[in-house]
Design a protein around this motif. Structure first.
Motif, short mmCIF file in Angstrom:
data_model
loop_
_atom_site.label_atom_id
_atom_site.label_comp_id
_atom_site.label_asym_id
_atom_site.label_seq_id
_atom_site.Cartn_x
_atom_site.Cartn_y
_atom_site.Cartn_z
N ASP A 179 0.96 -1.12 0.04
CA ASP A 179 -0.05 0.05 0.10
C ASP A 179 0.98 1.37 0.01
O ASP A 179 1.83 1.50 0.86
N THR A 186 -5.95 1.48 -7.37
CA THR A 186 -6.89 2.23 -6.33
C THR A 186 -7.17 0.83 -5.48
O THR A 186 -7.42 -0.12 -5.95
N ARG A 187 -7.04 1.19 -4.08
CA ARG A 187 -7.61 0.14 -3.20
C ARG A 187 -8.79 -0.02 -3.35
O ARG A 187 -9.64 1.04 -3.60
N SER A 188 -9.60 -1.21 -2.97
CA SER A 188 -10.70 -1.37 -3.06
C SER A 188 -11.79 -0.64 -2.28
O SER A 188 -12.73 -0.14 -2.82
N SER A 189 -11.31 -0.15 -1.27
CA SER A 189 -11.98 0.90 -0.52
C SER A 189 -12.39 2.19 -1.03
O SER A 189 -13.50 2.80 -1.00
N PHE A 190 -11.32 2.60 -1.98
CA PHE A 190 -11.64 3.85 -2.58
C PHE A 190 -12.23 3.54 -4.08
O PHE A 190 -12.93 4.52 -4.34
N ASN A 191 -12.25 2.50 -4.62
CA ASN A 191 -12.99 2.20 -5.74
C ASN A 191 -14.38 2.26 -5.45
O ASN A 191 -15.31 2.40 -6.18
N ARG A 192 -14.67 1.70 -4.16
CA ARG A 192 -16.16 1.83 -3.84
C ARG A 192 -16.71 3.00 -3.58
O ARG A 192 -17.99 3.34 -3.47
N LEU A 193 -15.72 4.22 -3.69
CA LEU A 193 -16.28 5.73 -3.39
C LEU A 193 -16.37 6.15 -4.74
O LEU A 193 -16.67 7.49 -4.76
N HIS A 226 -11.12 5.71 -9.02
CA HIS A 226 -10.22 4.77 -9.93
C HIS A 226 -9.10 5.37 -10.49
O HIS A 226 -9.05 6.55 -10.94
N SER A 232 -2.91 9.01 3.53
CA SER A 232 -3.75 7.83 3.75
C SER A 232 -3.18 6.69 2.85
O SER A 232 -2.81 7.16 1.67
N GLN A 265 -2.54 0.45 -4.29
CA GLN A 265 -1.72 -0.79 -3.98
C GLN A 265 -0.73 -0.84 -5.11
O GLN A 265 -1.15 -0.76 -6.34
#
Length: 205
Positions: free
Chosen positions: A39, A112-119, A122, A153, A157
């Motif tokens: 990360d 991008t980490r999955s947590s940010f993709n969900r926001l 990308h 933050s 990845q």
């Protein structure tokens, strides 16, 4: 091509050999190094896209007729822990907090980490073997709501792939050694000049 595991990553990070992986600073190695990825954190500098009176960004044609790409972006800086708001449809160029040094036989993918993709945020970036610099982060908010990002933050990845041969990333490359966000240098691509000549010759005949 072989994907590096956690043991490969740690071995290279802690090696004293010259041609090894470097990530500096690593604020928390234990939480940043995963089983097959690392990360990386959001850096402090941003170039934010702005609206101008020009209807579009031109990449081809005489320099005198084109407005510099830099004029379509505004620079801003935050400190660690500060907030940066990314609005829907907005593009902001930033970098990783870490300075990245890749071995000449290792290629890296950043996403991008999955947590940010969900926001709705990308990005994906490729780092060539031998890359040096703070990795570019081309942030775009594809969602419907503004997203408040925290500087420092863990936002992306990096996966590392070892190649069979060494392929040094030369200093003549456009984005070699950058430590701050850099606007697109697509206008310097040689194929655009060639295509412009093709276009001119078509009108001449």
């Amino acid at each position: 091509m072989r994907l590096w595991s956690k043991s490969d990553i740690l071995r290279s990070l802690n090696s004293n050999e010259p041609d090894t992986l470097g990530l500096d600073p690593m604020l928390d190695e234990a939480s940043q190094v995963g089983e097959v990825s690392v990360d990386l954190r959001l850096g402090c500098d941003f170039l934010v896209s702005i609206l101008t009176r020009k209807p579009f960004i031109a990449l081809a044609g005489p320099d005198a007729e084109r407005r510099a790409v830099e004029t379509y972006f505004q620079f801003t800086r935050r400190d660690l822990g500060d907030r940066f708001m990314l609005y829907p449809g907005q593009t902001a160029l930033s970098t990783t907090l870490e300075y990245v040094s890749l071995p000449t036989s290792v290629y890296a993918d950043l996403f991008t980490r999955s947590s940010f993709n969900r926001l709705g945020i990308h990005l994906s970036t490729a780092l060539q073997p031998g890359f040096r610099g703070a990795a570019s982060l081309e942030l775009v908010n594809h969602g419907n709501n503004p997203v408040e990002l925290v500087v420092g933050s863990r936002i992306v990845q990096a996966r590392f792939f070892e190649l069979a041969d060494r392929t040094p990333y030369g200093q003549g490359r456009k984005y070699y050694g950058d430590v701050r966000p850099t606007v697109s240098k697509a206008a310097r691509d040689g194929d655009l000049l060639q295509l412009d000549e093709v276009r001119k010759s078509r009108f001449e005949h």
